[in-house]
Design a protein around this motif. Structure first.
Motif, PDB file in Angstrom:
ATOM      1  N   LYS A 139      69.067 -50.147  47.813  1.00 14.10           N
ATOM      2  CA  LYS A 139      70.488 -50.481  47.755  1.00 14.10           C
ATOM      3  C   LYS A 139      70.971 -50.734  46.321  1.00 14.10           C
ATOM      4  O   LYS A 139      72.157 -50.965  46.106  1.00 14.10           O
ATOM      5  CB  LYS A 139      70.771 -51.718  48.613  1.00 14.10           C
ATOM      6  N   ARG A 140      70.064 -50.671  45.369  1.00 20.80           N
ATOM      7  CA  ARG A 140      70.418 -50.995  43.988  1.00 20.80           C
ATOM      8  C   ARG A 140      70.673 -49.725  43.169  1.00 20.80           C
ATOM      9  O   ARG A 140      70.119 -48.668  43.477  1.00 20.80           O
ATOM     10  CB  ARG A 140      69.307 -51.817  43.331  1.00 20.80           C
ATOM     11  N   PRO A 141      71.471 -49.820  42.127  1.00 18.21           N
ATOM     12  CA  PRO A 141      71.679 -48.655  41.259  1.00 18.21           C
ATOM     13  C   PRO A 141      70.360 -48.168  40.663  1.00 18.21           C
ATOM     14  O   PRO A 141      69.487 -48.974  40.318  1.00 18.21           O
ATOM     15  CB  PRO A 141      72.617 -49.192  40.163  1.00 18.21           C
ATOM     16  N   GLY A 142      70.230 -46.860  40.533  1.00 19.19           N
ATOM     17  CA  GLY A 142      68.985 -46.300  40.033  1.00 19.19           C
ATOM     18  C   GLY A 142      68.617 -46.798  38.657  1.00 19.19           C
ATOM     19  O   GLY A 142      67.434 -47.081  38.375  1.00 19.19           O
ATOM     20  N   ASP A 143      69.586 -46.938  37.765  1.00 21.11           N
ATOM     21  CA  ASP A 143      69.290 -47.405  36.409  1.00 21.11           C
ATOM     22  C   ASP A 143      68.715 -48.820  36.423  1.00 21.11           C
ATOM     23  O   ASP A 143      67.815 -49.151  35.647  1.00 21.11           O
ATOM     24  CB  ASP A 143      70.559 -47.374  35.549  1.00 21.11           C
ATOM     25  N   GLU A 144      69.238 -49.652  37.323  1.00 20.02           N
ATOM     26  CA  GLU A 144      68.711 -51.017  37.447  1.00 20.02           C
ATOM     27  C   GLU A 144      67.271 -50.987  37.945  1.00 20.02           C
ATOM     28  O   GLU A 144      66.403 -51.713  37.429  1.00 20.02           O
ATOM     29  CB  GLU A 144      69.577 -51.829  38.410  1.00 20.02           C
ATOM     30  N   VAL A 145      66.996 -50.150  38.934  1.00 22.24           N
ATOM     31  CA  VAL A 145      65.633 -50.050  39.475  1.00 22.24           C
ATOM     32  C   VAL A 145      64.658 -49.623  38.388  1.00 22.24           C
ATOM     33  O   VAL A 145      63.573 -50.201  38.239  1.00 22.24           O
ATOM     34  CB  VAL A 145      65.603 -49.073  40.662  1.00 22.24           C
ATOM     35  N   LEU A 146      65.031 -48.637  37.595  1.00 22.37           N
ATOM     36  CA  LEU A 146      64.131 -48.157  36.546  1.00 22.37           C
ATOM     37  C   LEU A 146      63.910 -49.223  35.477  1.00 22.37           C
ATOM     38  O   LEU A 146      62.797 -49.355  34.947  1.00 22.37           O
ATOM     39  CB  LEU A 146      64.680 -46.886  35.915  1.00 22.37           C
ATOM     40  N   ALA A 147      64.930 -49.986  35.152  1.00 11.73           N
ATOM     41  CA  ALA A 147      64.773 -51.055  34.163  1.00 11.73           C
ATOM     42  C   ALA A 147      63.775 -52.101  34.649  1.00 11.73           C
ATOM     43  O   ALA A 147      62.921 -52.573  33.879  1.00 11.73           O
ATOM     44  CB  ALA A 147      66.128 -51.696  33.865  1.00 11.73           C
ATOM     45  N   VAL A 148      63.863 -52.454  35.932  1.00  4.37           N
ATOM     46  CA  VAL A 148      62.926 -53.429  36.483  1.00  4.37           C
ATOM     47  C   VAL A 148      61.513 -52.843  36.520  1.00  4.37           C
ATOM     48  O   VAL A 148      60.530 -53.526  36.186  1.00  4.37           O
ATOM     49  CB  VAL A 148      63.376 -53.888  37.883  1.00  4.37           C
ATOM     50  N   ILE A 149      61.399 -51.584  36.916  1.00  3.59           N
ATOM     51  CA  ILE A 149      60.091 -50.927  36.950  1.00  3.59           C
ATOM     52  C   ILE A 149      59.431 -50.983  35.578  1.00  3.59           C
ATOM     53  O   ILE A 149      58.253 -51.360  35.445  1.00  3.59           O
ATOM     54  CB  ILE A 149      60.226 -49.466  37.418  1.00  3.59           C
ATOM     55  N   LYS A 150      60.173 -50.626  34.536  1.00 10.26           N
ATOM     56  CA  LYS A 150      59.597 -50.618  33.188  1.00 10.26           C
ATOM     57  C   LYS A 150      59.141 -52.021  32.785  1.00 10.26           C
ATOM     58  O   LYS A 150      58.058 -52.185  32.212  1.00 10.26           O
ATOM     59  CB  LYS A 150      60.611 -50.076  32.190  1.00 10.26           C
ATOM     60  N   ASP A 151      59.940 -53.019  33.122  1.00 11.09           N
ATOM     61  CA  ASP A 151      59.561 -54.388  32.784  1.00 11.09           C
ATOM     62  C   ASP A 151      58.310 -54.821  33.540  1.00 11.09           C
ATOM     63  O   ASP A 151      57.389 -55.417  32.957  1.00 11.09           O
ATOM     64  CB  ASP A 151      60.721 -55.327  33.107  1.00 11.09           C
ATOM     65  N   ARG A 152      58.253 -54.506  34.843  1.00  8.69           N
ATOM     66  CA  ARG A 152      57.114 -54.966  35.637  1.00  8.69           C
ATOM     67  C   ARG A 152      55.826 -54.231  35.241  1.00  8.69           C
ATOM     68  O   ARG A 152      54.748 -54.847  35.205  1.00  8.69           O
ATOM     69  CB  ARG A 152      57.406 -54.748  37.125  1.00  8.69           C
ATOM     70  N   VAL A 153      55.920 -52.941  34.961  1.00  7.38           N
ATOM     71  CA  VAL A 153      54.726 -52.210  34.539  1.00  7.38           C
ATOM     72  C   VAL A 153      54.199 -52.814  33.235  1.00  7.38           C
ATOM     73  O   VAL A 153      52.979 -52.930  33.031  1.00  7.38           O
ATOM     74  CB  VAL A 153      55.010 -50.706  34.392  1.00  7.38           C
ATOM     75  N   ALA A 154      55.098 -53.205  32.356  1.00  5.71           N
ATOM     76  CA  ALA A 154      54.686 -53.765  31.073  1.00  5.71           C
ATOM     77  C   ALA A 154      54.119 -55.170  31.198  1.00  5.71           C
ATOM     78  O   ALA A 154      53.283 -55.594  30.362  1.00  5.71           O
ATOM     79  CB  ALA A 154      55.877 -53.786  30.110  1.00  5.71           C
ATOM     80  N   THR A 155      54.514 -55.907  32.252  1.00  3.82           N
ATOM     81  CA  THR A 155      54.160 -57.332  32.304  1.00  3.82           C
ATOM     82  C   THR A 155      53.189 -57.714  33.415  1.00  3.82           C
ATOM     83  O   THR A 155      52.458 -58.715  33.265  1.00  3.82           O
ATOM     84  CB  THR A 155      55.430 -58.189  32.459  1.00  3.82           C
ATOM     85  N   VAL A 156      53.157 -56.973  34.521  1.00  5.87           N
ATOM     86  CA  VAL A 156      52.326 -57.425  35.657  1.00  5.87           C
ATOM     87  C   VAL A 156      51.337 -56.371  36.156  1.00  5.87           C
ATOM     88  O   VAL A 156      50.556 -56.646  37.057  1.00  5.87           O
ATOM     89  CB  VAL A 156      53.181 -57.912  36.840  1.00  5.87           C
ATOM     90  N   CYS A 157      51.390 -55.184  35.595  1.00  7.82           N
ATOM     91  CA  CYS A 157      50.490 -54.107  36.064  1.00  7.82           C
ATOM     92  C   CYS A 157      49.337 -53.865  35.095  1.00  7.82           C
ATOM     93  O   CYS A 157      48.536 -52.988  35.304  1.00  7.82           O
ATOM     94  CB  CYS A 157      51.274 -52.817  36.244  1.00  7.82           C
TER      95      CYS A 157
END
Length: 274
Positions: free
Chosen positions: A256-274
């Protein structure tokens, strides 16, 4: 661990972006790898999808999906094989790293898991000559046992590798953490896959507690209970360093979220928790 590249499985943004929009969004976010679904390819046309991939020098980490081999009749099984041959053509046109298989469950009212798994092995064997001729690797994706009846009768990496051993080096596994994180033999199975050189893809998301829907309520990395860094270390120790492919089915949240927002969160989480 050094940061690995990100691939966006286009299921993650399927409610807001089609194929072309997803590629544009990824490039804007600095993501240069994708994994599309066959319906998304069909919606834009295979030739146009291939042109977009080629012109933008996009890596296609996988095409989702082939498989679904078991059927009640010989004609049904052959129809499923024929569909997989078309899937190989699509993966080849996109120069995909692999064609991902969700192998299928029990046909009809059958209770014969052993027989269903044999149909899977036979089906892959039947498509393999065309896959080899087309230069397409086949990646069996084991699914969580909750899907054994209807989606995938292959439920562990070891079960998938047993099939791989009978069929040769161009058949491997796609390791999706959502489906295998619970396996008490996970470390041994990943190490075995590495020794066989059969890890073709690494999919990431998270398992929410509680999970409201077993198919459509996957979590963003870091929001659940999966030991993502631990599994990543196992996979890297086994010799696979390809992009981490983010695949999130989330009907009530991320879809339900804008694609750009989803990608921004993905990049942050991959960098910090993966």
């Amino acid at each position: 661990m050094t940061q690995r590249a990100i691939s966006l499985n286009l299921a993650t943004t399927r409610q807001v972006w089609g194929f072309e929009e997803a590629v544009d969004g990824c490039l804007k976010a600095g993501i240069t790898a994708i994994s599309p679904w066959r319906d998304q390819i069909a919606a834009i046309g295979l030739d146009e999808a291939a042109r977009i991939v080629r012109d933008n020098k996009i890596q296609v980490t996988g095409v989702c999906r082939g498989g679904m081999f078991p059927a009640e009749t010989a004609a049904g099984r052959q129809a499923n094989i024929d569909d997989n041959l078309r899937a190989i053509d699509e993966a080849a046109a996109l120069n995909a790293d692999c064609l991902v298989l969700v192998v299928g469950g029990l046909p009809g009212s059958s209770k014969d898991l052993v027989g269903a798994r044999q149909m899977v092995s036979d089906g892959i064997a039947a498509m393999l000559p065309h896959a080899k001729a087309s230069g397409v690797k086949i990646a069996i994706e084991p699914l969580h046992p909750m899907y054994a009846a209807d989606r995938a009768c292959v439920n562990t990496i070891d079960q998938a590798l047993d099939i791989c051993e009978t069929l040769g080096e161009t058949v491997g596994v796609a390791i999706d953490v959502y489906h295998v994180w619970w396996d008490p033999r996970l470390a041994q199975a990943i190490a075995r896959a590495g020794r066989m050189n059969r890890i073709f893809a690494h999919h990431i998301c998270d398992w929410l507690v509680p999970t409201k829907d077993m198919l459509l309520d996957r979590g963003m990395m870091g929001d659940g209970v999966i030991d993502l860094p631990g599994i990543r270390q196992m996979i890297e120790d086994a010799g696979f360093f390809g992009p981490q492919e983010v695949e999130i089915f989330s009907a009530d949240n991320w879809w339900k979220r804008p694609g750009d927002e989803v990608l921004a969160v993905i990049k942050d989480r991959v960098a910090t928790v993966c």
